[in-house]
Design a protein around this motif. Sequence first.
Motif, PDB file in Angstrom:
ATOM      1  N   ALA A 175     -20.583  20.790  -4.465  1.00 30.08           N
ATOM      2  CA  ALA A 175     -20.110  21.167  -3.450  1.00 30.08           C
ATOM      3  C   ALA A 175     -21.045  22.218  -2.544  1.00 30.08           C
ATOM      4  O   ALA A 175     -20.913  22.116  -1.194  1.00 30.08           O
ATOM      5  N   GLU A 176     -21.974  22.841  -3.163  1.00 29.19           N
ATOM      6  CA  GLU A 176     -23.137  23.408  -2.568  1.00 29.19           C
ATOM      7  C   GLU A 176     -23.888  22.402  -1.909  1.00 29.19           C
ATOM      8  O   GLU A 176     -24.488  22.642  -0.414  1.00 29.19           O
ATOM      9  N   SER A 217     -19.154  22.264 -15.230  1.00 31.19           N
ATOM     10  CA  SER A 217     -19.231  23.023 -14.264  1.00 31.19           C
ATOM     11  C   SER A 217     -19.994  24.278 -14.839  1.00 31.19           C
ATOM     12  O   SER A 217     -20.330  25.000 -13.858  1.00 31.19           O
ATOM     13  N   SER A 274     -21.707  24.929  -8.972  1.00 32.67           N
ATOM     14  CA  SER A 274     -20.925  24.239  -8.348  1.00 32.67           C
ATOM     15  C   SER A 274     -21.803  23.330  -6.949  1.00 32.67           C
ATOM     16  O   SER A 274     -21.934  23.552  -6.088  1.00 32.67           O
ATOM     17  N   ARG A 278     -23.066  14.618 -10.207  1.00 33.20           N
ATOM     18  CA  ARG A 278     -21.981  15.533  -9.703  1.00 33.20           C
ATOM     19  C   ARG A 278     -20.859  15.694 -10.826  1.00 33.20           C
ATOM     20  O   ARG A 278     -20.172  16.421 -10.798  1.00 33.20           O
ATOM     21  N   ASN A 329     -28.346  28.013 -13.399  1.00 38.45           N
ATOM     22  CA  ASN A 329     -27.025  28.067 -12.508  1.00 38.45           C
ATOM     23  C   ASN A 329     -27.412  28.738 -11.356  1.00 38.45           C
ATOM     24  O   ASN A 329     -27.796  30.121 -11.399  1.00 38.45           O
TER      25      ASN A 329
END
Length: 292
Positions: free
Chosen positions: A65-66, A58, A62, A54, A11
């Motif tokens: 979004a990034e 979670s 993200s 996508r 992550n």
Amino acid sequence: MLVSHSTGWKNPIKGNYRAIFVVGFEPEKPIFTIPEVNQNLNKLKLPDTVLFDRSSRSEYGSIAAEFERKKQVVTEISNYRIKTVGLFTLGPSFAADGTVVTSDQNFLRLFKNRRRGEINIGLINLKSGVDKQKVIDNLAAKLPKDVRLLTYQGFINFEEDYWRTSTAIGFMFALGTSMGFIVGIVIVYQILFTDVNEHLAEYATLKAMGFTDNYLLNIVFQEALILAILGYIPGLGISLGLYELTKAATSLPMFMSASCSILVFIMTILMCSISGAIAVRKLRTADPADIF
């Protein structure tokens, strides 16, 4: 096509690792029907690049979004630095919480213990009009016994059978369905038995007037059918709501098919009919003289 699901995705926000499903294929020979993958084939030809799902959970960060803000996200897979150069939409499954797609060359860089000839799934495209079963039989005679040959639909059936019969989650679903059916029989039986017992004098009167046991049984079955319909309608609505809740919580593709809803309705009627058949036994043994 090279496939692996036992590697760790870092992550990029929190720095923790989580297992992710990695799919590698030759960009020169597209195999996906996902438009977003096919639109980014040239990007996958570059070293150390992947496409990220996508719809992954979670816990992977993200990423979507990034990426949309930076147009590139750098992180690690199996302690190997990689760049996310595109997004696609697939969604998690029972086997994986997230998925990335990359080229065969990048796949081999990620998994150095894998050789190019070691593949999990191979795709064979046939010309129109070719006898599929004949091709399968011819290939089966030449390939090793540990190679399984399946048609497109056969592969889908194989996956469904595996999760239904060979995994704990399949057993839990089957057990839950069986227990729900049995508990439903008991509950409906209690309702019908109480109704029969409270109106036993009326039933006895009908019996004394010459009405047969089959006629009385038909009355109880009608009550069972009414209970089945009245219970099915709100039950279907609640189930659809729970499906959406589960889908939102787990990102799993939950949906109620028409065939499944019809099957459940038939099972509901059968369940109530069994309860009615058990509850009507008291009427069969009831003697009007004893009741009055």
